[in-house]
Design an enzyme around this catalytic site. Structure first.
Site, PDB file in Angstrom:
ATOM      1  N   GLN A 256       0.820  -1.216   0.000  1.00 35.76           N
ATOM      2  CA  GLN A 256       0.000   0.000   0.000  1.00 35.76           C
ATOM      3  C   GLN A 256       0.852   1.264   0.000  1.00 35.76           C
ATOM      4  OE1 GLN A 256      -3.418   1.249   2.977  1.00 35.76           O
ATOM      5  NE2 GLN A 256      -1.464   1.718   3.931  1.00 35.76           N
TER       6      GLN A 256
ATOM      7  N   LEU B 295      10.252   0.104   3.180  1.00 36.61           N
ATOM      8  CA  LEU B 295       8.866  -0.237   3.507  1.00 36.61           C
ATOM      9  C   LEU B 295       8.647  -1.738   3.444  1.00 36.61           C
ATOM     10  CD1 LEU B 295       7.100   2.447   1.238  1.00 36.61           C
ATOM     11  CD2 LEU B 295       8.091   2.755   3.511  1.00 36.61           C
TER      12      LEU B 295
ATOM     13  N   SER C 121       6.602   1.858  13.484  1.00 35.30           N
ATOM     14  CA  SER C 121       5.195   1.577  13.778  1.00 35.30           C
ATOM     15  C   SER C 121       4.819   2.000  15.190  1.00 35.30           C
ATOM     16  CB  SER C 121       4.910   0.082  13.615  1.00 35.30           C
ATOM     17  OG  SER C 121       3.606  -0.241  14.060  1.00 35.30           O
TER      18      SER C 121
ATOM     19  N   GLU D 181       2.862   0.449  16.908  1.00 33.26           N
ATOM     20  CA  GLU D 181       2.733  -0.784  17.694  1.00 33.26           C
ATOM     21  C   GLU D 181       3.890  -0.928  18.687  1.00 33.26           C
ATOM     22  OE1 GLU D 181       0.412  -3.398  17.679  1.00 33.26           O
ATOM     23  OE2 GLU D 181      -0.906  -2.177  16.421  1.00 33.26           O
TER      24      GLU D 181
ATOM     25  N   TYR E 184       5.620  -8.478  15.718  1.00 38.77           N
ATOM     26  CA  TYR E 184       5.751  -7.385  14.748  1.00 38.77           C
ATOM     27  C   TYR E 184       6.300  -6.133  15.425  1.00 38.77           C
ATOM     28  CZ  TYR E 184       4.226  -3.584  11.646  1.00 38.77           C
ATOM     29  OH  TYR E 184       4.178  -2.457  10.853  1.00 38.77           O
TER      30      TYR E 184
END
Length: 327
Positions: free
Chosen positions: A12, A80, A125, A127, A149
């Protein structure tokens, strides 16, 4: 003409970033593990596949990275690549850690080895922050990752910071909160919600089965977020930035907006299943993107409600085109 290498161009963000860089007059090289076999459907969807020079590069292989950098001699590299699903990382922790942290390390070391004046952007991220409760996370918030992750992204962040400080590389990390678009695969929950809701609106009798819909996230629009990536590499000094809208909503609010766009009551179609719950998850994600606004001049143009509407409109258009072709 500047040259940019985008590792992970088929995803994306890679597709939207490619389009942005082309609009700025860049010569864009798109890196993929096997450029001859990959479909690059996102680039095709944006109508730019023929404008990207596709190259095969495996960032888990140092020699592959080194050869690619020496051949292209890019001004900018955007990392990415890597396994990008939090949910999938619980099933594939080794692949996730290797594809993200080892890949990032290979890029950093190859740039150092070539001694070329390459600027590196690394995809971080939110996260990595873990659960910060109601406190908005900024660039100084400690990392407490709660998934394989997130652990991998946290490791990559510190690798970038270390190479920046120890070897004076121009390397920075964008700590991006959730950013969505129609180019997301359906394994991502926002895309799953939109795709299923649109099928239901067209007469499907299925139910939308989800995990914990009480989680809260800061959702933004992906085409807007890639602008922040580019801006980070246009600064005099490399630095890390939190990229987010600054507005947090529950997943059930996203669901409600999607179904409202279709004239449906979401509670009639949504079911929660414990098998979709993650072993560990973040209850809420809050962000403070003030630094990006102050230094980069960047701020989110769209909020969750806009994102949901854009994704529904695109999905309905896609279904209508499919229907016309079948007729």
């Amino acid at each position: 003409m500047k040259k940019a290498l985008i590792c992970g161009v088929s995803g994306q963000d890679g597709a939207y970033l490619s389009k942005l860089l082309l609009s700025h007059g860049y010569e864009v090289y798109g890196g993929s593990r096997d450029a001859q076999m990959s479909s690059f459907k996102n680039l095709a969807e944006l109508g730019i596949r023929s404008e990207i020079t596709l190259v095969s590069v495996n960032i888990n292989d140092f020699r592959s990275v080194l050869q690619t950098l020496l051949k292209i001699k890019p001004d900018e590299v955007y990392n990415l690549a890597g396994q990008s699903s939090v949910g999938l990382s619980f099933e594939q922790p080794v692949e996730t850690l290797e594809s993200i942290s080892v890949g990032t390390l290979n890029l950093l070391e190859a740039i150092r080895f070539t001694n070329l004046p390459i600027k590196l952007y690394n995809a971080g991220s939110s996260e990595s922050f873990g659960d910060t409760g109601q406190a908005p996370a900024d660039e100084n918030t400690p990392f407490r990752p709660r998934s394989p992750y997130a652990v991998a992204k946290a490791a990559a962040f510190w690798q970038v910071a270390n190479y920046r400080e120890a070897y004076q590389l121009y390397a920075c990390t964008g700590i991006l909160f959730n950013h969505e678009s129609p180019l997301r695969p359906e394994r991502f929950v926002t895309r799953k919600i939109v795709a299923t809701a649109c099928r239901i609106s067209q007469g499907s009798s299925e139910k939308l089965i989800l995990g914990n819909i009480e989680i809260a996230r800061d959702w933004g629009w992906a085409p807007n977020y890639v602008e922040a990536m580019w801006l980070m590499l246009q600064q005099d000094k490399p630095d890390d930035f939190v990229i987010a809208t600054g507005h947090t909503c529950k997943l059930k609010d996203f669901i409600r907006v999607v179904f409202d766009c279709l004239g449906l009551n979401w509670e009639d179609y949504v079911e929660s299943d414990l098998t979709f719950y993650r072993p560990t998850d973040i209850a809420e994600g809050h962000a403070n993107p003030e630094k990006a606004k102050r230094i980069l001049g960047w701020e989110a143009q769209y909020k969750m409600e806009d994102v949901a509407k854009f994704m529904v409109e695109h999905q309905l258009s896609k279904l209508q085109k499919t229907s016309l072709i079948e007729q």
